[in-house]
Design a protein around this motif. Structure first.
Motif, PDB file in Angstrom:
ATOM      1  N   VAL A 199      -0.087  -1.562  -2.221  1.00  0.00           N
ATOM      2  CA  VAL A 199      -1.273  -0.839  -2.378  1.00  0.00           C
ATOM      3  C   VAL A 199      -2.388  -1.419  -3.164  1.00  0.00           C
ATOM      4  CG1 VAL A 199      -2.592   1.224  -3.202  1.00  0.00           C
ATOM      5  CG2 VAL A 199      -0.816   1.238  -1.967  1.00  0.00           C
ATOM      6  N   ARG A 200      -1.692  -2.141  -4.348  1.00  0.00           N
ATOM      7  CA  ARG A 200      -2.654  -2.867  -5.312  1.00  0.00           C
ATOM      8  C   ARG A 200      -3.459  -4.068  -4.559  1.00  0.00           C
ATOM      9  NH1 ARG A 200       0.696  -5.092  -9.702  1.00  0.00           N
ATOM     10  NH2 ARG A 200       0.384  -2.972 -10.717  1.00  0.00           N
ATOM     11  N   ARG A 201      -2.782  -4.676  -3.522  1.00  0.00           N
ATOM     12  CA  ARG A 201      -3.563  -5.780  -2.596  1.00  0.00           C
ATOM     13  C   ARG A 201      -4.486  -5.311  -1.614  1.00  0.00           C
ATOM     14  NH1 ARG A 201       2.041  -7.256  -2.509  1.00  0.00           N
ATOM     15  NH2 ARG A 201       1.922  -6.742  -0.186  1.00  0.00           N
ATOM     16  N   VAL A 202      -4.590  -3.961  -1.164  1.00  0.00           N
ATOM     17  CA  VAL A 202      -5.558  -3.421  -0.237  1.00  0.00           C
ATOM     18  C   VAL A 202      -6.901  -3.706  -0.826  1.00  0.00           C
ATOM     19  CG1 VAL A 202      -6.134  -1.562   0.897  1.00  0.00           C
ATOM     20  CG2 VAL A 202      -3.970  -1.973   0.752  1.00  0.00           C
ATOM     21  N   PRO A 203      -7.837  -4.336   0.218  1.00  0.00           N
ATOM     22  CA  PRO A 203      -9.065  -4.502  -0.474  1.00  0.00           C
ATOM     23  C   PRO A 203      -9.787  -3.154  -0.919  1.00  0.00           C
ATOM     24  CG  PRO A 203      -8.838  -5.872   1.748  1.00  0.00           C
ATOM     25  CD  PRO A 203      -7.549  -4.642   1.377  1.00  0.00           C
ATOM     26  N   ILE A 204      -9.691  -2.042  -0.563  1.00  0.00           N
ATOM     27  CA  ILE A 204     -10.345  -0.912  -0.852  1.00  0.00           C
ATOM     28  C   ILE A 204      -9.886  -0.298  -2.424  1.00  0.00           C
ATOM     29  CG2 ILE A 204     -11.124  -0.035   1.316  1.00  0.00           C
ATOM     30  CD1 ILE A 204      -9.120   2.411   1.292  1.00  0.00           C
ATOM     31  N   PHE A 205      -8.833  -0.857  -2.682  1.00  0.00           N
ATOM     32  CA  PHE A 205      -8.101  -0.636  -3.931  1.00  0.00           C
ATOM     33  C   PHE A 205      -8.038  -1.564  -5.033  1.00  0.00           C
ATOM     34  CE2 PHE A 205      -5.595   2.138  -0.956  1.00  0.00           C
ATOM     35  CZ  PHE A 205      -6.479   3.379  -1.010  1.00  0.00           C
ATOM     36  N   GLN A 206      -8.609  -2.833  -4.664  1.00  0.00           N
ATOM     37  CA  GLN A 206      -8.659  -3.942  -5.530  1.00  0.00           C
ATOM     38  C   GLN A 206      -9.273  -3.692  -6.930  1.00  0.00           C
ATOM     39  OE1 GLN A 206      -9.562  -7.301  -3.240  1.00  0.00           O
ATOM     40  NE2 GLN A 206      -7.540  -7.563  -2.575  1.00  0.00           N
ATOM     41  N   GLU A 226      -5.217  -3.910   6.002  1.00  0.00           N
ATOM     42  CA  GLU A 226      -6.456  -3.417   6.258  1.00  0.00           C
ATOM     43  C   GLU A 226      -6.403  -2.072   6.532  1.00  0.00           C
ATOM     44  OE1 GLU A 226      -9.590  -4.992   6.302  1.00  0.00           O
ATOM     45  OE2 GLU A 226      -8.533  -6.881   5.642  1.00  0.00           O
ATOM     46  N   SER A 227      -7.379  -1.318   6.178  1.00  0.00           N
ATOM     47  CA  SER A 227      -7.683  -0.073   6.289  1.00  0.00           C
ATOM     48  C   SER A 227      -8.877   0.460   7.604  1.00  0.00           C
ATOM     49  CB  SER A 227      -8.523   0.841   5.200  1.00  0.00           C
ATOM     50  OG  SER A 227      -9.555   0.169   4.753  1.00  0.00           O
ATOM     51  N   GLU A 269      -1.244   6.885   5.152  1.00  0.00           N
ATOM     52  CA  GLU A 269      -2.209   7.921   5.398  1.00  0.00           C
ATOM     53  C   GLU A 269      -2.740   8.372   4.085  1.00  0.00           C
ATOM     54  OE1 GLU A 269      -3.306  11.559   8.221  1.00  0.00           O
ATOM     55  OE2 GLU A 269      -1.349  11.330   7.466  1.00  0.00           O
ATOM     56  N   LEU A 270      -4.124   8.429   3.804  1.00  0.00           N
ATOM     57  CA  LEU A 270      -4.559   8.945   2.895  1.00  0.00           C
ATOM     58  C   LEU A 270      -5.828   9.797   3.162  1.00  0.00           C
ATOM     59  CD1 LEU A 270      -5.047   8.667  -0.499  1.00  0.00           C
ATOM     60  CD2 LEU A 270      -7.149   7.193  -0.136  1.00  0.00           C
ATOM     61  N   THR A 271      -5.437  11.298   2.780  1.00  0.00           N
ATOM     62  CA  THR A 271      -6.234  12.237   3.403  1.00  0.00           C
ATOM     63  C   THR A 271      -7.725  12.515   2.536  1.00  0.00           C
ATOM     64  OG1 THR A 271      -5.471  13.973   1.593  1.00  0.00           O
ATOM     65  CG2 THR A 271      -4.187  13.778   3.725  1.00  0.00           C
ATOM     66  N   GLN A 272      -8.632  13.080   3.427  1.00  0.00           N
ATOM     67  CA  GLN A 272      -9.947  13.309   2.593  1.00  0.00           C
ATOM     68  C   GLN A 272      -9.834  14.101   1.291  1.00  0.00           C
ATOM     69  OE1 GLN A 272     -12.334  16.402   4.650  1.00  0.00           O
ATOM     70  NE2 GLN A 272     -14.046  14.999   4.705  1.00  0.00           N
ATOM     71  N   GLU A 273      -8.924  15.010   1.158  1.00  0.00           N
ATOM     72  CA  GLU A 273      -8.789  15.646  -0.234  1.00  0.00           C
ATOM     73  C   GLU A 273      -8.525  14.752  -1.224  1.00  0.00           C
ATOM     74  OE1 GLU A 273      -6.385  19.210  -2.326  1.00  0.00           O
ATOM     75  OE2 GLU A 273      -6.520  19.031  -0.189  1.00  0.00           O
ATOM     76  N   GLN A 274      -7.548  13.762  -0.861  1.00  0.00           N
ATOM     77  CA  GLN A 274      -6.653  12.974  -1.819  1.00  0.00           C
ATOM     78  C   GLN A 274      -7.736  11.635  -2.099  1.00  0.00           C
ATOM     79  OE1 GLN A 274      -3.729  11.747   0.605  1.00  0.00           O
ATOM     80  NE2 GLN A 274      -2.079  12.927  -0.140  1.00  0.00           N
ATOM     81  N   LEU A 275      -8.696  11.415  -1.199  1.00  0.00           N
ATOM     82  CA  LEU A 275      -9.533  10.478  -1.393  1.00  0.00           C
ATOM     83  C   LEU A 275     -10.753  10.858  -2.180  1.00  0.00           C
ATOM     84  CD1 LEU A 275     -10.742   7.650  -1.132  1.00  0.00           C
ATOM     85  CD2 LEU A 275     -11.827   8.329   0.811  1.00  0.00           C
ATOM     86  N   ALA A 299     -15.190   4.257  -4.133  1.00  0.00           N
ATOM     87  CA  ALA A 299     -16.139   4.514  -3.199  1.00  0.00           C
ATOM     88  C   ALA A 299     -17.061   3.245  -2.856  1.00  0.00           C
ATOM     89  CB  ALA A 299     -16.988   5.818  -3.652  1.00  0.00           C
ATOM     90  N   LEU A 300     -17.184   2.474  -4.004  1.00  0.00           N
ATOM     91  CA  LEU A 300     -17.974   1.267  -3.913  1.00  0.00           C
ATOM     92  C   LEU A 300     -17.202   0.279  -2.900  1.00  0.00           C
ATOM     93  CD1 LEU A 300     -19.439   0.839  -7.344  1.00  0.00           C
ATOM     94  CD2 LEU A 300     -20.701   1.504  -5.358  1.00  0.00           C
ATOM     95  N   ASN A 301     -15.955   0.377  -3.239  1.00  0.00           N
ATOM     96  CA  ASN A 301     -15.024  -0.851  -2.334  1.00  0.00           C
ATOM     97  C   ASN A 301     -15.048  -0.323  -0.847  1.00  0.00           C
ATOM     98  OD1 ASN A 301     -14.153  -1.964  -4.866  1.00  0.00           O
ATOM     99  ND2 ASN A 301     -12.138  -1.209  -5.054  1.00  0.00           N
ATOM    100  N   ILE A 302     -15.153   1.019  -0.703  1.00  0.00           N
ATOM    101  CA  ILE A 302     -15.039   1.293   0.705  1.00  0.00           C
ATOM    102  C   ILE A 302     -16.461   0.995   1.285  1.00  0.00           C
ATOM    103  CG2 ILE A 302     -15.105   3.260   2.257  1.00  0.00           C
ATOM    104  CD1 ILE A 302     -12.795   4.544   0.388  1.00  0.00           C
ATOM    105  N   ILE A 303     -17.564   1.231   0.562  1.00  0.00           N
ATOM    106  CA  ILE A 303     -18.663   1.002   1.108  1.00  0.00           C
ATOM    107  C   ILE A 303     -18.742  -0.424   1.532  1.00  0.00           C
ATOM    108  CG2 ILE A 303     -21.194   0.746   0.231  1.00  0.00           C
ATOM    109  CD1 ILE A 303     -20.661   3.647  -0.986  1.00  0.00           C
TER     110      ILE A 303
END
Length: 146
Positions: free
Chosen positions: A11-18, A77-78, A104-110, A121-125
């Motif tokens: 998870v640490r290597r996933v772009p949206i969580f870097q 990748e996500s 899987e990451l749910t809407q509530e968890q996110l 949120a900025l990473n996902i954008i």
């Protein structure tokens, strides 16, 4: 299945969580569900309600509309992010190209994660913006018109 340590390292290597704090990554990684799908398995279909995003742990997943492939997502990748930000049905179908494992990451968890660490949120954008640019390049290259 991933061990707790392997899940954290992945998870640490996933772009949206870097670049997020380690303590945050530990908590986030622990709440995600892990799924294993066979080859050619439909994870979700265009038009379905979507309340989660997925991250490819192994294998490859294609996102497509009918027979038109939009993208292929390899390990790390996500996909499916749009569904966690709006109340709209899935805009495309996601199908495995080979045996694949996903988190899987749910809407509530996110949403909880964004409240605690808005940088996610900025990473996902950034990821979504890059994908829009890539699709625009394809549209321009092939001269696809509506």
């Amino acid at each position: 299945m991933l061990t707790s340590v392997d899940r954290l390292l992945f998870v640490r290597r996933v772009p949206i969580f870097q670049e997020l704090r380690d303590d945050f990554i530990v908590r986030l990684a622990s709440v995600m569900d892990e799924w294993s799908f066979g080859a050619n398995h439909t994870i979700f279909r265009q038009g379905e309600e979507g309340r989660s995003l997925f991250i490819v742990v192994s294998g490859r997943v294609k996102v497509h509309i009918e027979d038109r492939q939009l993208a292929v997502f390899p390990q790390g990748e996500s996909f499916g992010e749009m569904a966690v930000f709006d109340a709209q049905p899935r805009s495309a179908t996601a199908t495995t190209l080979e045996q694949s494992d996903c988190l899987e990451l749910t809407q509530e968890q996110l949403h909880d994660a964004i409240e605690e660490t808005p940088e996610i949120a900025l990473n996902i954008i950034r990821v979504l913006s890059r994908r829009i640019r890539d699709l625009n390049a394809v549209i321009n290259e092939f001269g696809i018109e509506e």
